[in-house]
Every structure is written in C-alpha cells, then in structure tokens.
Design a protein around this motif. Structure first.
Motif, mmCIF file in Angstrom:
data_model
loop_
_atom_site.group_PDB
_atom_site.id
_atom_site.type_symbol
_atom_site.label_atom_id
_atom_site.label_comp_id
_atom_site.label_asym_id
_atom_site.label_seq_id
_atom_site.Cartn_x
_atom_site.Cartn_y
_atom_site.Cartn_z
ATOM 1 N N GLU A 165 0.862 -1.188 0.000
ATOM 2 C CA GLU A 165 0.000 0.000 0.000
ATOM 3 C C GLU A 165 0.895 1.234 0.000
ATOM 4 N N MET A 166 0.856 1.990 -1.084
ATOM 5 C CA MET A 166 1.775 3.128 -1.164
ATOM 6 C C MET A 166 1.540 4.152 -0.069
ATOM 7 N N ALA A 167 0.294 4.278 0.409
ATOM 8 C CA ALA A 167 0.000 5.254 1.459
ATOM 9 C C ALA A 167 0.731 4.947 2.756
ATOM 10 N N GLU A 168 1.128 3.684 2.952
ATOM 11 C CA GLU A 168 1.896 3.323 4.144
ATOM 12 C C GLU A 168 3.214 4.095 4.197
ATOM 13 N N ALA A 169 3.781 4.350 3.029
ATOM 14 C CA ALA A 169 5.060 5.069 2.964
ATOM 15 C C ALA A 169 4.884 6.516 2.556
ATOM 16 N N SER A 170 4.013 6.762 1.592
ATOM 17 C CA SER A 170 3.970 8.073 0.930
ATOM 18 C C SER A 170 2.612 8.746 1.033
ATOM 19 N N GLY A 171 1.807 8.354 2.012
ATOM 20 C CA GLY A 171 0.461 8.881 2.127
ATOM 21 C C GLY A 171 0.372 10.191 2.886
ATOM 22 N N LEU A 172 -0.755 10.864 2.721
ATOM 23 C CA LEU A 172 -1.019 12.084 3.475
ATOM 24 C C LEU A 172 -0.912 11.844 4.974
ATOM 25 N N GLN A 173 -1.244 10.631 5.399
ATOM 26 C CA GLN A 173 -1.183 10.283 6.820
ATOM 27 C C GLN A 173 0.238 10.376 7.375
ATOM 28 N N ARG A 174 1.229 10.375 6.485
ATOM 29 C CA ARG A 174 2.630 10.441 6.911
ATOM 30 C C ARG A 174 3.145 11.871 7.047
ATOM 31 N N LEU A 175 2.319 12.847 6.724
ATOM 32 C CA LEU A 175 2.717 14.238 6.895
ATOM 33 C C LEU A 175 2.321 14.728 8.284
ATOM 34 N N PRO A 176 3.088 15.632 8.865
ATOM 35 C CA PRO A 176 2.665 16.246 10.131
ATOM 36 C C PRO A 176 1.320 16.943 9.951
ATOM 37 N N ALA A 177 0.546 16.998 11.004
ATOM 38 C CA ALA A 177 -0.782 17.607 10.934
ATOM 39 C C ALA A 177 -0.707 19.019 10.375
ATOM 40 N N GLY A 178 -1.522 19.283 9.362
ATOM 41 C CA GLY A 178 -1.586 20.622 8.787
ATOM 42 C C GLY A 178 -0.467 20.969 7.832
ATOM 43 N N VAL A 179 0.440 20.032 7.585
ATOM 44 C CA VAL A 179 1.583 20.283 6.698
ATOM 45 C C VAL A 179 1.350 19.591 5.355
ATOM 46 N N TYR A 180 1.542 20.332 4.274
ATOM 47 C CA TYR A 180 1.470 19.768 2.929
ATOM 48 C C TYR A 180 2.755 20.110 2.193
ATOM 49 N N ALA A 181 3.104 19.270 1.234
ATOM 50 C CA ALA A 181 4.327 19.513 0.467
ATOM 51 C C ALA A 181 4.082 19.102 -0.985
ATOM 52 N N PRO A 182 3.161 19.782 -1.670
ATOM 53 C CA PRO A 182 2.760 19.332 -3.006
ATOM 54 C C PRO A 182 3.887 19.287 -4.028
ATOM 55 N N LEU A 183 4.874 20.176 -3.884
ATOM 56 C CA LEU A 183 5.953 20.238 -4.874
ATOM 57 C C LEU A 183 7.133 19.340 -4.527
ATOM 58 N N THR A 184 7.290 18.974 -3.261
ATOM 59 C CA THR A 184 8.517 18.290 -2.835
ATOM 60 C C THR A 184 8.306 16.886 -2.271
ATOM 61 N N ALA A 185 7.066 16.499 -1.971
ATOM 62 C CA ALA A 185 6.826 15.164 -1.409
ATOM 63 C C ALA A 185 7.211 14.092 -2.432
ATOM 64 N N SER A 186 7.838 13.026 -1.931
ATOM 65 C CA SER A 186 8.412 11.996 -2.804
ATOM 66 C C SER A 186 7.836 10.616 -2.503
ATOM 67 N N THR A 187 7.788 9.792 -3.557
ATOM 68 C CA THR A 187 7.337 8.401 -3.423
ATOM 69 C C THR A 187 8.506 7.432 -3.220
ATOM 70 N N TYR A 188 9.670 7.946 -2.840
ATOM 71 C CA TYR A 188 10.846 7.073 -2.679
ATOM 72 C C TYR A 188 10.537 5.903 -1.740
ATOM 73 N N GLY A 189 9.863 6.171 -0.638
ATOM 74 C CA GLY A 189 9.557 5.109 0.318
ATOM 75 C C GLY A 189 8.656 4.032 -0.247
#
Length: 372
Positions: free
Chosen positions: A84-108
C-alpha cells in the motif's frame, strides 16, 4: 451473513466496521453466523484488509514523503504480497496541517516494493491512493534503481516540482527482479498523468497545491514524460495517457513503466481476499463506507462488492456515515437499501466521534428488517 465493508475514514477501520455491525446484528439474533471480510479498494487500509483476511503483516523502515524515516507495513501470503503506497507516501505520513505538493516523494513506496521483492513473492498487488505526492512515481523508480539527472548530471531533487529540471532519465539499472514478478496496479481512479483530468489538476488541491502549484506540477510531469519518451520510446507517451497513470499523484505512471497491469482496485482486492467463496456462503451481504455518494459509484469498494454480489444473485444492503445517493442510484448499483448513521443520530459531528456505538444501533435495525 457476510459483512464486506470498507473503512469509515476518520472514524472506524474496516475491521472495526465489521466488528460493530456483527455486534449489532447479534443483539437481534444472538447465535447469528456472521462472516467478516473487511475490504479496501487499493487506498489506505488495503494492507489492514489483507491482514484481516489472513495475510502476514510485515514491517520495514522506509522514507516518508518528506524523507523522514517511518515504519511501513506490507502483507504477504504464499507468493503474493500486498503493498500500500500510502503506508510510505500517504497524506497520513505528513505532520498535521503540513502539505508539500511540490517536494513530497514516493521514494519510500519504491523501498516498500523492494521489500516485497526481498520476500521472494511472485505477485505484488500495489494499492495506490491517499498519496501526499505528485511526483509521477519518480521517487519510487529511484528507489528501484532509476536515475533522474539534471543538465549537470546531478540527481534532481525529490518531488514533482523538481522534475522541471530533468534532463536525462536512466532506467538501465532498475531492479532486475521486477521482470520476474507480476505487478498489479490496484486503483480506484483511471485518470491520465497530466492535463485537465490529470493528477495535478484533479488531485493536487487536496494535497495542498495552489492553482500556481497545479500549473507547475502539470508542466513538470509533462516534461518528465517527454524525457522518458526519449529514453523509452513511444510507450512512455502511451503510458502517460493510459487509465491509471494519474493515480496517487502519478505513481500509477511509474508503475506502468515497470510493467504493472492496471486493474480496478476493488476487483483486485476481492480476488486477493477470497471474496467469491465467502459470497457463496452468504445469504445477505452488508457493505459500506463512510460516505455513500457519487464517487462510490466509480470504483469504490461498496460498488465493487455490490456488483459481484448482484452477479451471484445475492442481496446487498449498505451502511454508511452519510448517504448522498437517491434510492434509484443505489438500486442501479445493486444495493437494495442504505442505512446511514445520520438516520439514528442527525448530528454529523456526533456520528463521526461516536461512530462505533451508532453503527451497532444501525446494524440492529438491519437485523430487525432482514432477520425476523
């Protein structure tokens, strides 16, 4: 009785939904035989559904969407893995209220796929959805051996925005084990990579992307696909336009590039979870999810469950937190009747905070309607 429902997002996991429905039904018929088969459509909750169906949960340390190390799970049974990609790269993995649309990576996510390869499986079901990322799967491919370089021959920075600087893609060192496994891209969306229906335009805003960010990401992913076309030929362009390429911020595109076969997530998961034999044993099927709405009809778990049940001549009812479909639409989907929590408790906030006990009361009503 078969309970095959998805999670109520933000309130109950699919396993908890099954437990609460079972408890409510047994208040009406104490010795009722209930089979629980929590389901998922490839998005967050997919590994949990597999584990509930008998898969072994395994954990590995991987990179989160911002590069921080996180513990992510995947599931294995026999020669099949559910990732499940969300386990590594999901919104749930971001700190509350933090988004990174340009820099978030699917490396995990690529590291998770590598862990599944290390487990020696022959089939990998790759569930994608709920992502924090819009990098076209570049991070995932990098973790699997690809190199994405700028004009100076240096690796481009993580995230979709940096792909505007991409000058050359080298996929010659991809993990050779990918060629010997069946990789199934399981998703509930069929968007292309870019354009008005592409990943940035449709899903970027829910990941914090401003209108300018959406424009930047769409241009960067278009450039990314062009560079890959130079490396791989016309199939790179064909995959960019293919259904599922835009899934989970374009990770679908990356998966297609390494040989994945796209299938509707709920169809894949029903096969993997053993839904058909469970359906044969059932007289009534209870499905559901947090909100039954127009999106439900387009590849979400309840629609998939209902379609399979109707094909087998089984009756289906649904539970939900919120109901936004008229009876006619439910009927066309194969759902005889829906039971929203709001029928018991009109206050939506209370339905969210006390979903479990309210769902038990809803299930009691189902029991009175269908078991007496």
């Amino acid at each position: 009785m078969l309970v095959a429902a998805d999670k109520f997002k933000g309130s109950l996991t699919a396993v908890e939904v099954a437990e609460r429905v079972t408890a409510g039904l047994r208040r009406v018929v104490a010795d009722l035989e209930v089979e629980a088969l929590p389901v998922a459509d490839g998005g967050d909750g997919t590994v949990a559904a597999a584990v509930a169906a008998g898969f072994e949960r395994r954990e590995v340390r991987v990179a989160g969407p911002l590069g921080q190390e996180v513990t992510a799970a995947f599931a294995v049974r026999g020669d099949t893995a559910v990732v499940e990609m969300a386990e590594a790269s999901g919104l749930q993995r971001l700190p509350a209220g933090v988004y990174a649309p340009l820099t978030a990576s699917t490396y995990g996510s690529g590291e998770l796929l590598r862990a599944a390869l290390d487990a020696g499986v022959r089939t990998i079901v790759f569930g994608v959805g709920g992502s924090a990322t819009t990098d076209g799967g570049a991070g995932m491919l990098s973790a699997l051996g690809a190199r994405f370089l700028d004009e100076d021959g240096e690796p481009v920075a993580p995230g979709g925005g940096a792909l505007a600087e991409l000058a050359r893609a080298d996929l010659s060192e991809l993990d050779p084990r990918l060629a010997s496994v069946e990789l199934v891209l399981a998703s509930d969306v069929d968007n292309p990579l870019t354009g008005p229906k592409g990943a940035p335009a449709v899903y970027g805003p829910q990941k914090g992307a401003s209108p300018d960010d959406v424009e930047t990401l769409d241009a960067a992913l278009t450039h990314y696909a062009k560079v890959l076309e130079t490396e791989l030929g016309s199939r790179a362009a064909e995959y960019a336009a293919a259904p599922g390429a835009g899934a989970a911020g374009g990770i679908g595109y990356g998966a297609l590039l390494i040989g994945a076969r796209f299938r509707a997530g709920i169809e894949v998961m029903l096969d993997v979870l053993g839904f058909a034999p469970a359906l044969e044993r059932a007289e009534l099927v209870i499905t559901g999810e947090g909100s039954l709405d127009e999106q439900t009809l387009h590849g979400k778990a309840p629609a998939g469950v209902a379609a399979a049940a109707r094909a087998a001549g089984k009756e289906v009812v649904a539970v939900c937190g919120r109901l936004a479909l008229p009876p006619a639409a439910l009927g066309r989907a194969g759902i005889r009747r829906a039971y929203p929590l709001t029928d018991v408790e009109p206050d939506v906030a209370t339905c969210i905070s006390d979903a479990g006990p309210i769902l038990e009361r809803v299930a009691e009503q189902i029991g009175r309607d269908f078991l007496n």
